[in-house]
Enzyme design. Structure first.
Site, PDB file in Angstrom:
ATOM      1  N   HIS A  11       1.067  -1.381   0.438  1.00  0.00           N
ATOM      2  CA  HIS A  11       0.045  -0.151  -0.142  1.00  0.00           C
ATOM      3  C   HIS A  11       0.786   1.020   0.135  1.00  0.00           C
ATOM      4  O   HIS A  11       0.828   1.996  -1.020  1.00  0.00           O
ATOM      5  CB  HIS A  11      -0.666  -0.381   0.539  1.00  0.00           C
ATOM      6  CG  HIS A  11      -2.063  -1.247   1.099  1.00  0.00           C
ATOM      7  ND1 HIS A  11      -2.928  -1.304   0.280  1.00  0.00           N
ATOM      8  CD2 HIS A  11      -1.245  -2.375   2.401  1.00  0.00           C
ATOM      9  CE1 HIS A  11      -3.866  -2.859   0.695  1.00  0.00           C
ATOM     10  NE2 HIS A  11      -2.925  -2.343   1.973  1.00  0.00           N
TER      11      HIS A  11
HETATM   12  O1  RIB Z   1      -4.857   0.312   4.460  1.00  0.00           O
HETATM   13  C1  RIB Z   1      -3.725   0.770   4.064  1.00  0.00           C
HETATM   14  C2  RIB Z   1      -2.908   1.657   5.119  1.00  0.00           C
HETATM   15  O2  RIB Z   1      -3.386   1.130   6.795  1.00  0.00           O
HETATM   16  C3  RIB Z   1      -1.476   1.463   5.312  1.00  0.00           C
HETATM   17  O3  RIB Z   1      -1.068   2.555   5.481  1.00  0.00           O
HETATM   18  C4  RIB Z   1      -1.444   0.823   6.271  1.00  0.00           C
HETATM   19  O4  RIB Z   1       0.692   0.850   6.636  1.00  0.00           O
HETATM   20  C5  RIB Z   1      -2.431   1.104   7.566  1.00  0.00           C
HETATM   21  O5  RIB Z   1      -1.906   1.947   7.875  1.00  0.00           O
END
Ligand code: RIB
Ligand code: CA
Length: 310
Positions: free
Chosen positions: A238
């Site tokens: 992500h």
């Molecule tokens: O949904 C994914 C996000 O939420 C990423 O930034 C992960 O590290 C959590 O913070």
């Protein structure tokens, strides 16, 4: 090459860790600080993890400043089942010697914004950015750009409606998206195209560097979590998509949209309603649509491979 001056606002977090280590190894970026926020784990642990990562990277010039410990409204609900109890996959670490700034993250951000043009990469809940806007509203016109990992237009990852970074603090997200600063948003629609797999973990292990070994070790339980949740070990990277947007301009196709954050809703709190109708967008917000995962993985591998082997 003109380098982009960057602060990464973060809740490390395993995927934050990869994003941070890639950013710190990218010549296109001048990462001047990490500002931490409660999210994946509590503020004490996200801040210790940021210090650990700065120490691991060898970039002792990077400032670490702690920010908000709780969302603007409601209570903090962390994700240690995803990132481990310590937030980085529960490896053994020495206590970091990297100092913690005395000032609050928001004060550090404000000072850096006043000095020179600054891009903010926000890869955790948006509490620090909302407080920054609350205390210093003029920053919305002075910040060069905000690249955010968060939201989703198809399905969340905490509830069917909401993605974690927005869900953790919807009031903060609402404030951030209402500001005048230019935002590029990397939602789950995009991040689910950006994957590491077991071959990438093997590649990292075989680099022979501390960074390679630790990235592979952090990612192993994260891969097991993906297997349990999604039925396959491919790891969704992500947060690295927000860094990739800056080091490979144009590699991620984007579209002008408007974004509304749901703060009410029995089932939809934390949802991001992404409106793509041309007549209703003002060009301030763009959303990431697609990327080529082979190119994404190659660039991350290349940057992580630049760390020294003992
Ligand atoms: O949904 C994914 C996000 O939420 C990423 O930034 C992960 O590290 C959590 O913070
Ligand atoms: Ca994160």
């Amino acid at each position: 090459m003109a380098r982009t001056r960057v602060v990464i606002d973060t809740d490390p977090g395993v995927d934050d860790a990869i994003a941070i280590l890639v950013a710190l190894a990218s010549p296109e970026l001048d990462v001047v600080a990490l500002t931490t926020v409660a999210g994946n784990v509590d503020l004490e642990r996200t801040t210790r993890n940021a210090r650990r990562l700065v120490e691991l990277s060898g970039r002792s010039d990077v400032v670490v400043a702690a920010g908000c410990a709780a969302p603007l409204a409601g209570v903090a609900v962390h994700a240690s089942e995803v990132h481990g109890n310590d937030g980085l996959g529960d490896l053994e670490w020495d206590e970091p010697s990297v100092p913690l700034a005395k000032e609050h993250a928001v004060e550090v951000l404000r000072s850096l914004i006043e000095e020179e043009p600054l891009t903010i990469v926000a890869i955790g809940p948006l509490t620090n950015l909302a407080l920054l806007l609350e205390l210093y509203p003029d920053v919305e016109r002075r910040v060069e750009r905000v690249v955010i990992m968060g939201g989703a237009s198809f399905e969340g990852n905490v509830t069917p409606a909401a993605e974690f970074n927005i869900w953790f603090d919807p009031e903060a997200a609402e404030r951030v998206f209402a500001a005048a600063w230019p935002i590029t948003l990397m939602p789950l629609d995009l991040t689910h195209q950006a994957m590491f797999n077991d071959a990438d973990l093997a590649y990292l292990r075989e680099l022979g560097s501390d960074v390679g070994r630790r990235c592979a070790a952090m990612l192993e339980p994260y891969a097991a979590h993906h297997d349990q949740w999604y039925g396959q070990r491919d790891i969704i990277m992500h947060d690295a998509t927000a860094v990739y947007e800056l080091i490979e301009p144009g590699a991620i196709t984007t579209q002008a949209v408007s974004v509304t954050v749901e703060t009410g809703g029995q089932y939809s709190r934390g949802a991001t309603w992404i409106n793509r109708r041309r007549s209703q967008v003002d060009g301030r917000v763009r959303v990431g649509l697609s990327l080529d995962n082979e190119l994404f993985v190659a660039r991350l591998r290349e940057r992580l491979a630049t760390y020294p082997t003992p």
